[in-house]
Design an enzyme around this catalytic site. Structure first.
Site, PDB file in Angstrom:
ATOM      1  N   TYR A 114       4.273   6.311  10.110  1.00  0.00           N
ATOM      2  CA  TYR A 114       3.431   5.160   9.760  1.00  0.00           C
ATOM      3  C   TYR A 114       4.239   4.125   8.963  1.00  0.00           C
ATOM      4  CZ  TYR A 114      -0.950   2.722   8.953  1.00  0.00           C
ATOM      5  OH  TYR A 114      -1.959   1.782   8.971  1.00  0.00           O
ATOM      6  N   HIS A 153       0.851  -1.197   0.000  1.00  0.00           N
ATOM      7  CA  HIS A 153       0.000   0.000   0.000  1.00  0.00           C
ATOM      8  C   HIS A 153       0.878   1.236   0.000  1.00  0.00           C
ATOM      9  CE1 HIS A 153      -3.929  -1.797   1.839  1.00  0.00           C
ATOM     10  NE2 HIS A 153      -3.425  -2.559   0.888  1.00  0.00           N
TER      11      HIS A 153
END
Ligand code: APR
Ligand code: PHB
Length: 407
Positions: A399, A78
């Site tokens: 992240y 992703h």
């Protein structure tokens, strides 16, 4: 009483979660022997459903260790996530994409933790023929302030054992026993909510994760494969998972994830819904003598930042390097630095996980007056994060995972 059976290894590892198994793998690659002792069965640890986001540095490490074959084939790369929220309370929600590839040039991989565990167990047991002792009980760790510690335990067949070693790794998770032997100082924060999680036989309708801030509370949209969706709802902390009917779960997910152009496919639940409490916890130091804590045994993060497994793996990288240095050069400085080195990354992840949790959840459900000031701050932070490239970059680099050793 029959005598204990005695055996010896270089590193005794308690716990076959991601921390214990990655450590065993890294040590084996460096020619260092270890024995892994695990309370549960192989089937149990392989089936335990937990988070599923791998940071870029975690994927790099698994590749370097030669255990990323299936991850590279089946993992879902992703390059961003969406933050979903309404401009005004009660207004229509909108998606704001945080484009990791553009902001920091790296991404994450969605691949279930139990898939990582399966791959590590297959590599160690089936391919290399190395030991993992499942279904052990009564594990006790001895003499950690000497250079000859040992672990006593009862094997699955009821026989009593003593495993002598040079180093003990306490990788036995939050509920394990190793932490009490280290007797660290504990700091923690418990959040006034939990997450109800479901795994559904339903095709994901977008290929990226959605973190949704809604007046009813937080919801997370994630996935495990092109056919399976993983979803979470913020619920009160004492919620019994069984008290939510399937219809109520879907209804609430539809409400909290509603957004123009987004469809939430429903499907059969693949396991019973479960509720996880949300807490932050740091134990320090992470070492006592020759006993080293790693992973959930030493720290817990709320799952909002998806850091749990990644931190566990970062810890054992540091530990494996310290152990290698010890055997190669007789140098214990890696042992001395272990706790401080790990805790720098741990605190970064603690901050990030707390930040994501604070920005996205509803905090006022227990007070009648609510917390309008808190909600104002959250909205401001959400807007700032999605409109300022600097703020979005900060979220993205945390992240995706700061490089190991960078913090
Ligand atoms: N003796 C032997 N094994 C034990 C004992 C014990 N006394 N106590 C616990 N264990 C085992 C557990 O059964 C489990 O398999 O230790 C293992 C710890 O694994 P995890 O809980 O997965 O912890 P860790 O390896 O640190 O990984 C952290 O896992 O908790 C999740 O989502 C969390 O992603 C995070 C990651
Ligand atoms: C998951 O897919 O289980 C997941 C993803 C992101 C999180 C937490 C859990 O922040």
């Amino acid at each position: 009483m029959t005598a204990r059976q005695e055996s010896r290894t270089q590193v005794g590892i308690v716990g076959a979660g991601p921390a214990g198994l990655v450590l065993a793998t890294l040590l084996a690659r460096a020619g260092i022997d270890s024995v892994v002792l695990e309370a549960r069965s192989r089937a149990y640890v392989q089936a335990r459903v937990r988070a599923g986001v791998l940071e870029a540095p975690t994927v790099d490490l698994l590749r370097e260790a030669g255990v990323a074959g299936r991850l590279d084939r089946e993992g879902m790369p992703h390059t961003g996530i969406s933050l979903r929220f309404a401009e005004t309370p009660g207004g229509p929600a909108e998606d704001h994409r945080i484009d990791f590839a553009d902001l920091v040039g790296r991404g994450i991989t969605v691949y279930g933790q139990q898939e990582v565990v399966k791959d590590l167990l297959a590599d160690r047991i089936d391919d290399a023929g190395l030991p993992v002792e499942f279904e052990v009980s009564g594990v006790e760790i001895h003499d950690v302030t000497t250079d000859a510690p040992s672990i006593t335990y009862t094997a699955a067949d009821g026989t009593a054992h003593r495993l002598r070693c040079d180093v003990v790794a306490g990788c036995d998770g939050f509920h394990g026993t190793a932490r009490s032997v280290v007797a660290p100082e504990i700091v923690e924060r418990v959040y006034p909510f939990g997450w109800l999680g479901v795994l559904a036989q339903a095709a994901p309708t977008t290929d990226e994760l959605v973190y949704s801030h809604h007046d009813n509370g937080f919801a997370l949209y994630s996935m495990r494969s092109p056919e399976v969706t993983r979803l979470y709802l913020q619920v009160p902390p004492d919620t019994e998972a069984g008290s939510w009917s399937e219809a109520r779960i879907w209804d609430e997910l539809q409400t909290r994830l509603a957004c123009d152009g987004f469809t939430l496919n429903e499907g059969e639940l693949l396991e019973k819904p479960s509720v996880t409490g949300m807490r932050s916890m740091v134990a320090s130091p992470m070492r006592h003598g020759r006993l080293f804590l790693a992973g959930d045994a030493a720290h817990i993060v709320p799952p909002t930042g998806a850091k749990g497994m990644n931190l566990a793996i970062a810890d054992v990288r540091v530990l494996a390097e310290a152990v290698e240095r010890f055997y190669r050069d007789g140098d214990e400085r890696g042992f001395d630095d272990y706790s401080a080195t790990c805790l720098r990354r741990v605190w970064r992840a603690e901050h990030f996980s707390w930040f994501m949790t604070s920005m996205l959840h509803r905090f006022d459900s227990s007070t009648e007056a609510g917390d309008p000031f808190g909600v104002g701050l959250q909205r401001s932070q959400l807007r700032y994060t999605v409109t300022s490239r600097a703020a979005a970059t900060s979220l993205a680099e945390n992240y995706v995972g700061l490089p190991h050793g960078a913090v």
